[in-house]
Design an enzyme around this catalytic site. Structure first.
Site, PDB file in Angstrom:
ATOM      1  N   ASN A  34       0.854  -1.186   0.000  1.00 52.07           N
ATOM      2  CA  ASN A  34       0.000   0.000   0.000  1.00 52.07           C
ATOM      3  C   ASN A  34       0.890   1.237   0.000  1.00 52.07           C
ATOM      4  O   ASN A  34       2.010   1.187   0.501  1.00 52.07           O
ATOM      5  CB  ASN A  34      -0.842   0.052   1.278  1.00 52.07           C
ATOM      6  CG  ASN A  34      -1.994  -0.911   1.262  1.00 52.07           C
ATOM      7  OD1 ASN A  34      -1.878  -2.024   0.760  1.00 52.07           O
ATOM      8  ND2 ASN A  34      -3.103  -0.501   1.843  1.00 52.07           N
TER       9      ASN A  34
HETATM   10 CA    CA Z   1      -7.007  -2.835   3.771  1.00 51.57          CA
END
Ligand code: CA
Ligand code: CTP
Length: 226
Positions: A34
């Site tokens: 991420n």
């Molecule tokens: Ca997540």
């Protein structure tokens, strides 16, 4: 006589913070992750330390130095992060600010995958453990205050309410990370506090100021439940 010294709000407390992304290997040179700078989590660790706590910072790979005085536990993957969190318990307050990768590749290769005749790779993904939910629902070892984060690109408060219920934490700190918000990777943040007692929206502040305000709130909440 130390009884005359004003006590720091988190003196004697152990605060555990997760921060940064996790990296889930695809092969030795590639990973799934991420977007996360780690700034908000590191600022919370620094603010908790300044408030007198002993701080353990379990961090994925980031380009930041740990605040001097915190115990840094560096990890790469979600599974390593869960293990490091378990090892760091017990804690009085746990703050899950990490942007954990939701999935990992089922069998990461031992060798670099080569482009070529076999076409584009078709990865099977498996879901990573939910670190926050695992700890929040651990009856024996649950810290008295468990805080989650929710970075959303739309319906911020609605998603945060759903996460509060789903994960079993005491508080969700939600923020808007849509490209228009300009928050991602930046130095400022605008958060909503979502808990059983309702929703509170704070003004836009720099991440250090958000961290200090959050830590002072966590201190109040932790002493209310202690
Ligand atoms: Ca997540
Ligand atoms: N979290 C965690 N472990 C995971 C995923 C998330 O500990 N495997 C924590 C994050 O650190 C954060 C909170 O859970 O405090 C919410 O993360 P988020 O990614 O917003 O929630 P998800 O349940 O993964 O939902 P989504 O589908 O929106 O990604």
């Amino acid at each position: 006589d130390t009884r005359l010294l004003p006590a720091l709000p988190l003196a004697g407390k152990h605060v555990l913070v997760t921060a940064g992304p996790t990296h889930e290997p695809i092969d030795p040179v590639r990973y799934i992750a991420n977007r996360s700078s780690g700034k908000q989590g590191y600022a919370i660790a620094a603010a908790a330390l300044a408030a007198g706590a002993r701080v353990t910072l379990v961090s994925g790979p980031v380009a930041l130095l740990p605040p001097p005085g915190v115990k840094l536990v560096p990890v790469q993957t979600a599974r390593e992060m869960l293990e490091a969190v378990r090892t760091a318990l017990p804690a009085d307050i746990a703050i899950f600010a990490a942007a954990v990768a939701d999935w990992r590749v089922a069998d990461a290769g031992a060798q670099k995958i080569k482009k070529g005749a076999e076409g584009t790779p078709d990865f099977a993904l498996v879901e990573n453990p939910d670190i926050l939910a695992t700890i929040a629902r651990d009856k024996a070892r649950r810290p008295s205050l468990v805080v989650g984060f929710a970075a959303e690109t739309e319906h911020v408060v609605e998603h945060a309410k759903a996460k509060l219920a789903r994960k079993g934490c005491d508080l969700i700190v939600a923020n808007d990370v849509s490209p228009e918000s300009g928050v991602m990777g930046g130095d400022r943040n605008r958060v909503h506090l979502v808990s059983a007692s309702g929703i509170e929206t704070w003004p836009d502040m720099d991440k250090e100021a958000v961290a200090r305000a959050l830590v002072s709130r966590f201190g109040e909440l932790a002493s209310a439940v202690a």
